[in-house]
Design an enzyme around this catalytic site. Structure first.
Site, PDB file in Angstrom:
ATOM      1  N   HIS A   1       0.832  -1.200   0.000  1.00  0.00           N
ATOM      2  CA  HIS A   1       0.000   0.000   0.000  1.00  0.00           C
ATOM      3  C   HIS A   1       0.872   1.258   0.000  1.00  0.00           C
ATOM      4  CE1 HIS A   1      -3.373  -2.623   0.994  1.00  0.00           C
ATOM      5  NE2 HIS A   1      -4.175  -1.591   0.822  1.00  0.00           N
TER       6      HIS A   1
ATOM      7  N   HIS B   1       1.781  -3.748   9.487  1.00  0.00           N
ATOM      8  CA  HIS B   1       3.133  -3.472   9.014  1.00  0.00           C
ATOM      9  C   HIS B   1       3.971  -2.849  10.117  1.00  0.00           C
ATOM     10  CE1 HIS B   1       2.864  -4.499   4.801  1.00  0.00           C
ATOM     11  NE2 HIS B   1       1.713  -3.850   4.728  1.00  0.00           N
TER      12      HIS B   1
END
Length: 177
Positions: free
Chosen positions: A111, A150
């Site tokens: 992303h 993440h």
């Protein structure tokens, strides 16, 4: 492997700081919306709108985007499947994940890579929007940390990947006009 231990410790400490507070659910709700803007659909819309409404500049923007993503995606998948780094939610039972990760491994953040790729292209073709595009890409990266999928370094490496692939595509398309 000892050389990356300090980085792994920093990542875990940073994720713990970001995810273990009493407002984490409220922060996650906002982060979900920001993260969703980086799922890819918006990039297609932006590219097609530029192509449709901005003549040659829009066509070059779309072409550079297609080339950049054609470069970025295979590198992203190669890195993910080479490093096989587990995300925060897998490494510590104490850390929540507020969404299901879009893939199995966390390094690099796709992303974030896509967000910075688009921000770099937007900045190159539409300089007046550079600050907004970079802010948007940065928020996407931060949202991935705040959602618990993440680590900080996943996001940094994702950003570097996106910027690099966008710059390669810009150099490829610089002679086209």
């Amino acid at each position: 492997m000892r050389t990356i231990e300090p980085v792994a410790k920093f990542d875990l400490a940073f994720s713990t700081f970001c995810l273990q507070h009493r407002f984490n659910q409220q922060v996650a709700n906002v982060s979900k919306a920001i993260s969703h803007s980086g799922d890819g659909h918006l990039y297609i819309v932006i590219g097609l709108l530029a192509w449709f409404f901005d003549g040659l500049v829009g066509q070059l923007f779309l072409l550079a985007g297609l080339i950049a993503f054609a470069i970025e995606l295979p590198i992203y998948w190669f890195l993910k499947n080479s490093f096989k780094r587990r995300g925060p939610e897998e490494l510590s039972a104490l850390l929540p994940a507020f969404i299901t990760p879009s893939d199995r491994y966390s390094l690099p953040s796709g992303h974030t890579a896509a967000g910075f790729l688009m921000a770099t292209l937007i900045g190159a073709f539409y300089p007046a929007l550079t600050e907004y595009a970079l802010l948007w890409a940065s928020l996407i990266g931060v949202s991935r940390i705040l959602l618990g999928v993440h680590f900080f370094t996943d996001v940094v490496i994702g950003a570097l990947l996106g910027i690099t692939c966008a710059n390669i595509a810009l150099s490829v398309t610089s002679g086209v006009s």
